[in-house]
Scaffold this motif. Structure first.
Motif, short mmCIF file in Angstrom:
data_model
loop_
_atom_site.label_atom_id
_atom_site.label_comp_id
_atom_site.label_asym_id
_atom_site.label_seq_id
_atom_site.Cartn_x
_atom_site.Cartn_y
_atom_site.Cartn_z
N LEU A 197 0.84 -1.20 0.00
CA LEU A 197 0.00 0.00 0.00
C LEU A 197 0.88 1.26 0.00
N PRO A 198 0.71 2.14 -0.99
CA PRO A 198 1.55 3.34 -1.06
C PRO A 198 1.00 4.48 -0.19
N TYR A 199 1.89 5.04 0.61
CA TYR A 199 1.59 6.26 1.35
C TYR A 199 2.35 7.36 0.63
N TYR A 200 1.65 8.36 0.15
CA TYR A 200 2.27 9.31 -0.77
C TYR A 200 1.90 10.75 -0.42
N ARG A 201 2.67 11.63 -1.03
CA ARG A 201 2.45 13.07 -0.95
C ARG A 201 2.70 13.59 -2.36
N ALA A 202 1.82 14.46 -2.85
CA ALA A 202 1.92 14.96 -4.22
C ALA A 202 1.91 16.49 -4.20
N PHE A 203 2.75 17.10 -5.09
CA PHE A 203 2.86 18.56 -5.09
C PHE A 203 3.56 19.02 -6.36
N PRO A 204 3.31 20.28 -6.76
CA PRO A 204 4.01 20.84 -7.92
C PRO A 204 5.35 21.44 -7.48
N LEU A 205 6.30 21.47 -8.40
CA LEU A 205 7.56 22.19 -8.22
C LEU A 205 7.74 23.08 -9.45
N HIS A 206 8.49 24.17 -9.28
CA HIS A 206 8.61 25.15 -10.35
C HIS A 206 10.07 25.45 -10.68
N SER A 207 10.26 25.93 -11.90
CA SER A 207 11.58 26.35 -12.43
C SER A 207 12.59 25.21 -12.40
N PRO A 208 12.45 24.19 -13.18
CA PRO A 208 11.46 23.95 -14.23
C PRO A 208 10.15 23.40 -13.66
N GLU A 209 9.11 23.48 -14.47
CA GLU A 209 7.78 23.05 -14.05
C GLU A 209 7.69 21.53 -14.03
N ARG A 210 7.14 20.99 -12.93
CA ARG A 210 7.00 19.55 -12.81
C ARG A 210 6.01 19.22 -11.70
N PHE A 211 5.43 18.01 -11.78
CA PHE A 211 4.54 17.51 -10.75
C PHE A 211 5.21 16.30 -10.13
N VAL A 212 5.20 16.23 -8.79
CA VAL A 212 5.96 15.22 -8.07
C VAL A 212 5.03 14.40 -7.18
N VAL A 213 5.31 13.09 -7.13
CA VAL A 213 4.65 12.21 -6.17
C VAL A 213 5.76 11.49 -5.40
N ASP A 214 5.82 11.71 -4.09
CA ASP A 214 6.76 11.03 -3.22
C ASP A 214 6.04 9.90 -2.51
N ILE A 215 6.62 8.69 -2.55
CA ILE A 215 6.01 7.53 -1.92
C ILE A 215 6.91 7.10 -0.78
N ALA A 216 6.38 7.13 0.45
CA ALA A 216 7.17 6.78 1.64
C ALA A 216 7.54 5.30 1.60
N ARG A 217 8.73 5.00 2.12
CA ARG A 217 9.16 3.60 2.20
C ARG A 217 8.75 3.01 3.53
#
Length: 167
Positions: free
Chosen positions: A147-167
């Motif tokens: 089961l993934p526990y995650y956090r999602a957020f945008p980052l800028h310069s350069p533009e990107r969308f991130v999903v971090d999945i806890a171990r």
């Protein structure tokens, strides 16, 4: 009588201005790839991943601005449109959906340089797939054994969308 005449002239002038404005705006709808990200929908150009000491990370690179993105647990991954299952290993899945966005240019050419389907051997992340690019939505699927526990957020310069999945 003068007021009626002035209202008709104002209405006619408004109609002419509206028509001219719409005709001038029409060519903007056929923007080239270079200007598309500046004038409208962002372009999804890559998806990548990496393992870090306490989490695995998915990064979706975007040309333009970061659109609205949702990350949703789903029971299985399917390709948008056809509904065919995505052949990635795993028992748990996340769907990452960006809107408005495109992974193709106005001529229909692919601008997404990342993999369409990739098995991955990180502690949490087991695979990623581009599952859809249709009508202003770009969708990715990610596969996990646990089961993934995650956090999602945008980052800028350069533009990107991130999903971090806890171990």
């Amino acid at each position: 009588m003068i007021h009626t005449h002035l209202r008709r002239i104002a209405a006619l002038a408004s109609g002419v201005l509206l028509t001219v404005g719409l005709s001038l705006a029409a060519p903007a709808a056929t923007a080239t790839t270079a200007t598309r990200a500046q004038s409208g929908s962002p372009l999804v150009v890559n998806a990548r991943w990496a393992g870090h000491p306490t989490y695995d990370r998915i990064v979706i690179d975007i040309r333009g601005y970061v659109p609205t993105a949702t990350v949703t647990p789903v029971p299985q991954l399917v390709h948008d449109g056809s509904g065919t299952p995505v052949p990635l290993p795993g028992r748990y899945f996340l769907e990452i959906r960006l809107h408005p966005a495109a992974a193709h240019d106005d001529a229909g050419g692919n601008v997404h340089l990342g993999p369409r389907l990739q098995r991955i051997d990180l502690p949490k992340l087991k695979g990623i797939a581009l599952t859809g690019d249709f009508e202003g939505y770009v969708t990715f699927g990610a596969a996990f054994d646990t089961l993934p526990y995650y956090r999602a957020f945008p980052l800028h310069s350069p533009e990107r969308f991130v999903v971090d999945i806890a171990r």
